[in-house]
Design an enzyme around this catalytic site. Structure first.
Site, PDB file in Angstrom:
ATOM      1  CE  LYS A  97      -3.987   4.562   0.699  1.00  0.00           C
ATOM      2  NZ  LYS A  97      -2.480   4.452   1.140  1.00  0.00           N
TER       3      LYS A  97
ATOM      4  CG  HIS B 232      -4.918   9.760   0.407  1.00  0.00           C
ATOM      5  ND1 HIS B 232      -3.539   9.569   0.069  1.00  0.00           N
ATOM      6  CD2 HIS B 232      -5.079   9.310   1.678  1.00  0.00           C
ATOM      7  CE1 HIS B 232      -2.880   9.167   1.303  1.00  0.00           C
ATOM      8  NE2 HIS B 232      -3.788   8.971   2.114  1.00  0.00           N
TER       9      HIS B 232
ATOM     10  CG  ASP C 255      -1.781   1.347   1.331  1.00  0.00           C
ATOM     11  OD1 ASP C 255      -2.803   1.083   0.723  1.00  0.00           O
ATOM     12  OD2 ASP C 255      -1.399   2.381   1.978  1.00  0.00           O
TER      13      ASP C 255
ATOM     14  CE1 TYR D  16       0.424   7.740   2.624  1.00  0.00           C
ATOM     15  CE2 TYR D  16       0.729   5.553   2.116  1.00  0.00           C
ATOM     16  CZ  TYR D  16       0.230   6.514   2.678  1.00  0.00           C
ATOM     17  OH  TYR D  16      -0.968   6.107   3.372  1.00  0.00           O
TER      18      TYR D  16
HETATM   19  P1  NDP Z   1       0.407   1.361  11.787  1.00  0.00           P
HETATM   20  O1  NDP Z   1      -0.657   1.183  12.701  1.00  0.00           O
HETATM   21  O2  NDP Z   1       0.654   0.361  11.010  1.00  0.00           O
HETATM   22  O3  NDP Z   1       1.710   1.280  12.616  1.00  0.00           O
HETATM   23  C1  NDP Z   1       3.023   1.595  12.182  1.00  0.00           C
HETATM   24  C2  NDP Z   1       3.900   2.363  13.431  1.00  0.00           C
HETATM   25  O4  NDP Z   1       3.841   0.927  14.080  1.00  0.00           O
HETATM   26  C3  NDP Z   1       5.274   2.533  12.823  1.00  0.00           C
HETATM   27  O5  NDP Z   1       5.768   3.501  13.760  1.00  0.00           O
HETATM   28  C4  NDP Z   1       6.136   1.174  13.156  1.00  0.00           C
HETATM   29  O6  NDP Z   1       7.549   1.543  13.478  1.00  0.00           O
HETATM   30  C5  NDP Z   1       5.353   0.675  14.285  1.00  0.00           C
HETATM   31  N1  NDP Z   1       5.396  -0.857  14.401  1.00  0.00           N
HETATM   32  C6  NDP Z   1       5.040  -1.564  13.219  1.00  0.00           C
HETATM   33  N2  NDP Z   1       5.038  -2.967  13.768  1.00  0.00           N
HETATM   34  C7  NDP Z   1       5.700  -2.980  14.877  1.00  0.00           C
HETATM   35  C8  NDP Z   1       5.549  -4.101  15.595  1.00  0.00           C
HETATM   36  N3  NDP Z   1       5.264  -5.216  15.381  1.00  0.00           N
HETATM   37  N4  NDP Z   1       5.767  -3.761  17.050  1.00  0.00           N
HETATM   38  C9  NDP Z   1       6.288  -2.360  17.411  1.00  0.00           C
HETATM   39  N5  NDP Z   1       5.896  -1.363  16.457  1.00  0.00           N
HETATM   40  C10 NDP Z   1       5.642  -1.654  15.298  1.00  0.00           C
HETATM   41  O7  NDP Z   1       0.197   2.758  11.220  1.00  0.00           O
HETATM   42  P2  NDP Z   1       0.151   3.286   9.824  1.00  0.00           P
HETATM   43  O8  NDP Z   1      -0.477   4.703  10.133  1.00  0.00           O
HETATM   44  O9  NDP Z   1       1.235   3.494   9.182  1.00  0.00           O
HETATM   45  O10 NDP Z   1      -0.937   2.705   9.125  1.00  0.00           O
HETATM   46  C11 NDP Z   1      -0.516   1.360   8.137  1.00  0.00           C
HETATM   47  C12 NDP Z   1      -0.543   1.835   6.629  1.00  0.00           C
HETATM   48  O11 NDP Z   1      -2.076   2.161   6.483  1.00  0.00           O
HETATM   49  C13 NDP Z   1       0.225   3.210   6.175  1.00  0.00           C
HETATM   50  O12 NDP Z   1       1.611   2.619   6.272  1.00  0.00           O
HETATM   51  C14 NDP Z   1      -0.529   3.329   4.919  1.00  0.00           C
HETATM   52  O13 NDP Z   1       0.053   2.570   4.089  1.00  0.00           O
HETATM   53  C15 NDP Z   1      -1.770   3.182   5.296  1.00  0.00           C
HETATM   54  N6  NDP Z   1      -2.436   4.471   5.891  1.00  0.00           N
HETATM   55  C16 NDP Z   1      -3.557   5.128   5.161  1.00  0.00           C
HETATM   56  C17 NDP Z   1      -4.053   6.193   5.391  1.00  0.00           C
HETATM   57  C18 NDP Z   1      -5.112   6.908   4.705  1.00  0.00           C
HETATM   58  O14 NDP Z   1      -5.496   7.917   5.074  1.00  0.00           O
HETATM   59  N7  NDP Z   1      -5.596   6.339   3.579  1.00  0.00           N
HETATM   60  C19 NDP Z   1      -3.802   6.811   6.674  1.00  0.00           C
HETATM   61  C20 NDP Z   1      -2.847   6.176   7.649  1.00  0.00           C
HETATM   62  C21 NDP Z   1      -2.053   5.129   6.993  1.00  0.00           C
HETATM   63  P3  NDP Z   1       8.659   0.813  12.186  1.00  0.00           P
HETATM   64  O15 NDP Z   1       8.237   1.153  10.942  1.00  0.00           O
HETATM   65  O16 NDP Z   1       9.831   1.898  13.024  1.00  0.00           O
HETATM   66  O17 NDP Z   1       8.727  -0.381  12.588  1.00  0.00           O
END
Ligand code: NDP
Length: 276
Positions: free
Chosen positions: A80, A113, A50, A55
């Site tokens: 998006k 988006h 995704d 991004y």
């Molecule tokens: P998530 O809920 O997926 O959390 C991501 C965070 O959690 C990062 O800081 C990551 O750090 C940390 N993390 C990941 N795995 C672990 C783990 N196993 N243990 C501890 N910490 C962890 O948040 P997102 O907001 O990134 O949502 C996921 C995806 O959804 C986005 O990346 C994007 O593709 C999409 N999205 C879409 C939106 C929209 O408006 N359409 C808005 C927000 C997100 P690290 O990378 O350092 O591991």
């Protein structure tokens, strides 16, 4: 989720199959960070990535896909359309820019988006054109609440294949989930790990302990057991691997009900409930 695998798919309302589990890439830095994360994910079995124009890492997502050597048709790519690109002509142009940055001949899923007021209906027409022309295999929306979906359904004969919204036990939008189900719109959960904010919540950790799983794995499992598509993000190899190790356990109905009650309306991204 013992009945599911990392590449299990759900059939969307236009017949296209979408992997229920994917890698999020928001805030994955462009360049090596995104390329390494996507490549690692693909190497361990992820088949769904995704990204978004906003991004700034579409080039790297595309590069990692090519570097993986996995046939293009085995990977599901979502991108998006950003808020400043709404409108019919600008929508078509924005898609073409994304497609070129990805260096792909087609995109699997193209999403609006955010429901930008006034312009979103025109934008949807552009997405319909892209779908008809075979430039993307499915089209959908993101951050659409029930009223945005109703407006779209009232104005178009193309039902969005997907609605990607923030969803976690801490933001259990049951009415939206039911509405989407009723209209055959697949709900896709973003920020399923609450961006990390709730991973130390004692009541979540207590449940995790029972399954010898991490808090992150329980949150992903919860989304999958509610039949959502889920896209946890990490840029770290060990976490990308950890987040995919969710297909060897099943959360009991009792614990699912307990998780459902964690709801506190927590939004860690933006808040579309106020979008007119
Ligand atoms: P998530 O809920 O997926 O959390 C991501 C965070 O959690 C990062 O800081 C990551 O750090 C940390 N993390 C990941 N795995 C672990 C783990 N196993 N243990 C501890 N910490 C962890 O948040 P997102 O907001 O990134 O949502 C996921 C995806 O959804 C986005 O990346 C994007 O593709 C999409 N999205 C879409 C939106 C929209 O408006 N359409 C808005 C927000 C997100 P690290 O990378 O350092 O591991």
């Amino acid at each position: 989720m013992k009945d599911l695998k990392i590449d299990s798919k759900v059939k969307l309302n236009n017949g296209v199959e979408m992997p229920i589990f994917g890698l999020g890439t928001f805030q994955a830095q462009s360049g090596k960070e995104t390329r390494d994360a996507v490549l690692h994910a693909l190497q361990i079995g992820y088949r769904h990535i995704d990204t978004a124009s906003m991004y700034g890492n579409e080039e790297d997502v595309g590069a990692a896909i090519r570097e993986s050597g996995i046939p293009r048709e085995e990977i599901f790519v979502t991108t998006k359309l950003w808020n400043s690109d709404h409108g019919y002509d600008s929508g078509l142009a924005a898609f073409e820019k994304s497609r070129r940055r990805l260096r792909l001949s087609y995109v699997d899923l193209y999403l609006i988006h955010w429901p930008v007021q006034d312009l979103r209906k025109e934008t949807w027409r552009a997405l319909e054109t892209l779908l008809k022309d075979g430039k993307c295999r499915a089209i959908g929306v993101s951050n659409y609440m029930i009223r945005h979906l109703k407006e779209l359904l009232d104005n178009s004969s193309t039902v969005p294949a997907v609605n990607q919204v923030e969803f976690s036990p801490y933001l259990y939008q049951k009415d939206l989930l039911e509405f989407c189900r009723k209209h055959d719109v697949q709900l896709e959960a973003y920020s399923p790990l609450t961006k990390g904010h709730k991973l130390n919540d004692p009541k979540l950790l207590r449940i995790a302990l029972r399954y010898s799983k991490s808090a992150a794995q329980i949150l992903i499992g919860w989304a999958l057991q509610h039949q959502m598509v889920v896209i946890p993000k990490s840029s770290r190899k060990e976490r990308i691997t950890e987040n995919a190790a969710v297909f060897d356990f099943t959360i009991s109905p009792e614990d699912m009900r307990a998780l459902d009650l964690f709801d506190q309306g927590l939004r860690t991204s933006w808040d579309p409930t106020t979008a007119p």
